[in-house]
Write a protein that holds these residues in place. Structure first.
Motif, PDB file in Angstrom:
ATOM      1  N   TRP A 145      81.322 109.561  86.047  1.00 35.39           N
ATOM      2  CA  TRP A 145      81.856 109.236  87.371  1.00 35.39           C
ATOM      3  C   TRP A 145      82.858 110.281  87.855  1.00 35.39           C
ATOM      4  CZ3 TRP A 145      78.600 106.135  89.292  1.00 35.39           C
ATOM      5  CH2 TRP A 145      77.984 105.164  88.507  1.00 35.39           C
ATOM      6  N   SER A 146      83.611 110.887  86.946  1.00 33.37           N
ATOM      7  CA  SER A 146      84.512 111.955  87.385  1.00 33.37           C
ATOM      8  C   SER A 146      83.723 113.178  87.828  1.00 33.37           C
ATOM      9  CB  SER A 146      85.499 112.329  86.275  1.00 33.37           C
ATOM     10  OG  SER A 146      84.834 112.897  85.164  1.00 33.37           O
ATOM     11  N   THR A 147      82.582 113.434  87.178  1.00 30.38           N
ATOM     12  CA  THR A 147      81.737 114.559  87.603  1.00 30.38           C
ATOM     13  C   THR A 147      81.248 114.350  89.028  1.00 30.38           C
ATOM     14  OG1 THR A 147      80.989 114.966  85.336  1.00 30.38           O
ATOM     15  CG2 THR A 147      79.640 115.888  87.107  1.00 30.38           C
ATOM     16  N   LEU A 148      80.755 113.164  89.322  1.00 24.15           N
ATOM     17  CA  LEU A 148      80.250 112.887  90.667  1.00 24.15           C
ATOM     18  C   LEU A 148      81.359 113.044  91.702  1.00 24.15           C
ATOM     19  CD1 LEU A 148      77.967 109.786  89.934  1.00 24.15           C
ATOM     20  CD2 LEU A 148      77.276 112.165  90.287  1.00 24.15           C
ATOM     21  N   LEU A 149      82.561 112.573  91.371  1.00 21.56           N
ATOM     22  CA  LEU A 149      83.669 112.665  92.322  1.00 21.56           C
ATOM     23  C   LEU A 149      84.111 114.116  92.524  1.00 21.56           C
ATOM     24  CD1 LEU A 149      85.830 111.279  94.070  1.00 21.56           C
ATOM     25  CD2 LEU A 149      87.243 111.112  92.027  1.00 21.56           C
ATOM     26  N   VAL A 150      84.307 114.842  91.418  1.00 20.45           N
ATOM     27  CA  VAL A 150      84.807 116.214  91.520  1.00 20.45           C
ATOM     28  C   VAL A 150      83.786 117.119  92.199  1.00 20.45           C
ATOM     29  CG1 VAL A 150      85.522 118.243  90.189  1.00 20.45           C
ATOM     30  CG2 VAL A 150      86.359 115.983  89.557  1.00 20.45           C
ATOM     31  N   VAL A 151      82.515 116.975  91.835  1.00 22.10           N
ATOM     32  CA  VAL A 151      81.469 117.800  92.453  1.00 22.10           C
ATOM     33  C   VAL A 151      81.365 117.494  93.947  1.00 22.10           C
ATOM     34  CG1 VAL A 151      78.981 118.244  92.531  1.00 22.10           C
ATOM     35  CG2 VAL A 151      80.180 118.198  90.330  1.00 22.10           C
ATOM     36  N   ALA A 152      81.472 116.223  94.317  1.00 15.55           N
ATOM     37  CA  ALA A 152      81.449 115.867  95.740  1.00 15.55           C
ATOM     38  C   ALA A 152      82.619 116.516  96.470  1.00 15.55           C
ATOM     39  CB  ALA A 152      81.490 114.342  95.900  1.00 15.55           C
ATOM     40  N   TRP A 153      83.798 116.494  95.866  1.00 12.48           N
ATOM     41  CA  TRP A 153      84.980 117.126  96.457  1.00 12.48           C
ATOM     42  C   TRP A 153      84.744 118.626  96.653  1.00 12.48           C
ATOM     43  CZ3 TRP A 153      89.937 116.507  98.350  1.00 12.48           C
ATOM     44  CH2 TRP A 153      90.785 117.603  98.265  1.00 12.48           C
ATOM     45  N   LEU A 154      84.202 119.296  95.622  1.00 14.37           N
ATOM     46  CA  LEU A 154      83.997 120.739  95.695  1.00 14.37           C
ATOM     47  C   LEU A 154      82.911 121.104  96.698  1.00 14.37           C
ATOM     48  CD1 LEU A 154      84.332 121.552  91.899  1.00 14.37           C
ATOM     49  CD2 LEU A 154      85.893 122.273  93.710  1.00 14.37           C
ATOM     50  N   LEU A 155      81.874 120.272  96.798  1.00 17.44           N
ATOM     51  CA  LEU A 155      80.841 120.510  97.808  1.00 17.44           C
ATOM     52  C   LEU A 155      81.419 120.390  99.211  1.00 17.44           C
ATOM     53  CD1 LEU A 155      77.801 118.603  96.267  1.00 17.44           C
ATOM     54  CD2 LEU A 155      77.974 121.068  96.635  1.00 17.44           C
ATOM     55  N   VAL A 177      80.157 119.518  84.850  1.00 21.85           N
ATOM     56  CA  VAL A 177      78.714 119.767  84.947  1.00 21.85           C
ATOM     57  C   VAL A 177      78.128 120.004  83.559  1.00 21.85           C
ATOM     58  CG1 VAL A 177      76.979 121.408  85.763  1.00 21.85           C
ATOM     59  CG2 VAL A 177      78.752 120.592  87.328  1.00 21.85           C
ATOM     60  N   TYR A 178      78.852 120.755  82.720  1.00 24.70           N
ATOM     61  CA  TYR A 178      78.398 120.985  81.344  1.00 24.70           C
ATOM     62  C   TYR A 178      78.304 119.673  80.562  1.00 24.70           C
ATOM     63  CZ  TYR A 178      78.729 126.116  81.315  1.00 24.70           C
ATOM     64  OH  TYR A 178      78.534 127.456  81.539  1.00 24.70           O
ATOM     65  N   LEU A 179      79.264 118.789  80.774  1.00 22.86           N
ATOM     66  CA  LEU A 179      79.324 117.544  79.991  1.00 22.86           C
ATOM     67  C   LEU A 179      78.449 116.438  80.567  1.00 22.86           C
ATOM     68  CD1 LEU A 179      83.191 117.386  79.346  1.00 22.86           C
ATOM     69  CD2 LEU A 179      81.427 118.042  77.707  1.00 22.86           C
ATOM     70  N   PHE A 180      77.953 116.619  81.790  1.00 22.14           N
ATOM     71  CA  PHE A 180      77.269 115.538  82.494  1.00 22.14           C
ATOM     72  C   PHE A 180      76.011 115.071  81.759  1.00 22.14           C
ATOM     73  CE2 PHE A 180      74.250 113.905  85.647  1.00 22.14           C
ATOM     74  CZ  PHE A 180      75.020 112.932  86.256  1.00 22.14           C
ATOM     75  N   LEU A 181      75.134 115.984  81.421  1.00 22.44           N
ATOM     76  CA  LEU A 181      73.872 115.581  80.777  1.00 22.44           C
ATOM     77  C   LEU A 181      74.106 114.962  79.394  1.00 22.44           C
ATOM     78  CD1 LEU A 181      71.341 118.385  81.828  1.00 22.44           C
ATOM     79  CD2 LEU A 181      71.533 116.034  82.682  1.00 22.44           C
ATOM     80  N   PRO A 182      74.969 115.534  78.531  1.00 22.24           N
ATOM     81  CA  PRO A 182      75.246 114.835  77.269  1.00 22.24           C
ATOM     82  C   PRO A 182      75.815 113.433  77.486  1.00 22.24           C
ATOM     83  CG  PRO A 182      75.991 117.100  77.134  1.00 22.24           C
ATOM     84  CD  PRO A 182      75.587 116.876  78.554  1.00 22.24           C
ATOM     85  N   ALA A 183      76.701 113.277  78.480  1.00 27.14           N
ATOM     86  CA  ALA A 183      77.260 111.953  78.754  1.00 27.14           C
ATOM     87  C   ALA A 183      76.177 110.994  79.229  1.00 27.14           C
ATOM     88  CB  ALA A 183      78.365 112.055  79.807  1.00 27.14           C
ATOM     89  N   LEU A 184      75.310 111.467  80.101  1.00 26.70           N
ATOM     90  CA  LEU A 184      74.207 110.635  80.579  1.00 26.70           C
ATOM     91  C   LEU A 184      73.284 110.244  79.432  1.00 26.70           C
ATOM     92  CD1 LEU A 184      72.920 109.398  83.117  1.00 26.70           C
ATOM     93  CD2 LEU A 184      71.590 111.513  83.371  1.00 26.70           C
ATOM     94  N   ALA A 185      73.031 111.184  78.512  1.00 29.54           N
ATOM     95  CA  ALA A 185      72.184 110.883  77.353  1.00 29.54           C
ATOM     96  C   ALA A 185      72.818 109.811  76.477  1.00 29.54           C
ATOM     97  CB  ALA A 185      71.945 112.159  76.547  1.00 29.54           C
ATOM     98  N   VAL A 186      74.139 109.885  76.282  1.00 29.35           N
ATOM     99  CA  VAL A 186      74.839 108.867  75.494  1.00 29.35           C
ATOM    100  C   VAL A 186      74.698 107.499  76.143  1.00 29.35           C
ATOM    101  CG1 VAL A 186      77.143 108.066  74.815  1.00 29.35           C
ATOM    102  CG2 VAL A 186      76.485 110.433  74.408  1.00 29.35           C
TER     103      VAL A 186
END
Length: 313
Positions: free
Chosen positions: A46-56, A185-194
């Protein structure tokens, strides 16, 4: 040039960020029914989605490409992402396993460990007061080790992982929020896999299908909000450091571990006997010496230009 209004805004935002960080044990404790690894994975997601949205919104679609175009950025942010992921994981586990006081010790030690790494890797030189501060903190850690038969490994691991994280970010010199975005972004896919693995193996409970056991909408909402609570203080910190002198920010940073410590002792009633108090007192005195030395250095540096200007008048 920053105005008085900018300075005041930065000061209050910095205080709010450190207070939020300091009270986070109360929040993670609300999620005690959720396995720690699941909490961390949701925090990343959820922090990835928020931070990436902010940066976009702020920098457009090319923000990631621009960030990774920097020399050494790809591997250094990958490594710093692993360090911050480890730090988050250990911290959340420690909070929910009843080690809030020892976790706060890690963040008290962290500023002193930062200066040691500066000597080791950046060829920085310490003043006599800084060496005394480091020696006092070391004495405190050694006291705790001898009294309890083992080092305070949670505190040391938290301090070391965050100090190494800070060293990498200093060497790369990238904007705090942009760096967090790349790390996320690096941690997103491992977190999703978990999360997917946990849901498929009966260890998850986020928005379960009808009839399946779950954690409930209350905990689900807290997991989502936890992502925002991860990102917002860092965004606030990045806002503040551009408007407030680093010497002031350096003093304010002790708000967070102080609140963590008070939470552990007075809210969670963790053990804090005389032996622990002695170890902490050594470290607190070291921090006081370190902070006073930093404040005096900052005052001398700010007074020097004024003295030069007066001499020219």
């Amino acid at each position: 040039m920053s105005t008085n209004a900018d300075h005041r805004a930065g000061l209050w935002v910095a205080i709010a960020s450190f207070v939020l960080w300091g009270l986070m044990p109360l929040y993670w404790h609300l999620l005690k029914a959720v396995p720690s690894l699941q909490i961390v994975a949701h925090r990343v997601l959820w922090s990835t989605l928020l931070v990436v949205a902010w940066l976009l919104w702020k920098n457009g679609r090319g923000w990631l490409r621009a960030a990774l175009a920097r020399p050494r950025a790809a591997w250094m942010l990958g490594l710093s992402g692993l360090l911050i992921g480890f730090n988050w994981s250990l911290y959340i586990w420690a909070v929910n396993a009843g080690h809030v006081v020892e976790s706060s010790l890690g963040y008290f030690i962290n500023p002193l460990l930062n200066v040691v790494l500066g000597v080791a890797f950046l060829r920085e030189r310490l003043s006599r007061a800084q060496w005394i501060a480091v020696a006092l903190a070391t004495a405190g850690v050694l006291w705790l080790t001898t009294r309890f038969g083992q080092p305070p490994w949670i505190a040391i691991s938290l301090a070391l992982s965050f100090a190494l994280y800070g060293l990498l970010r200093k060497l790369l010199a990238i904007d705090a929020v942009t760096g967090l975005g790349v790390e996320s972004v690096y941690l997103f896919l491992p977190a999703l896999a978990v999360l997917v693995w946990g849901e498929s193996h009966g260890q998850g409970g986020f928005l379960p299908l009808e009839g399946a056991p779950g954690w409930g909408l209350g905990l689900d909402a807290l997991l989502v909000i936890g992502g925002a609570l991860t990102a917002l203080p860092l965004i606030g910190f990045a806002f503040a450091v551009r408007r407030v002198p680093l010497s002031v920010v350096g003093l304010l940073q002790y708000i967070a571990p102080t609140l963590q410590f008070l939470t552990g002792v007075f809210v969670f009633h963790e053990a804090f006997d005389q032996d622990r108090l002695i170890g902490f007192v050594f470290i607190w005195i070291g921090l006081a010496v370190f902070a006073l030395d930093g404040a005096l250095r900052a005052r001398r540096q700010s007074a020097a230009p004024a003295a030069v200007a007066a001499g020219k008048a």
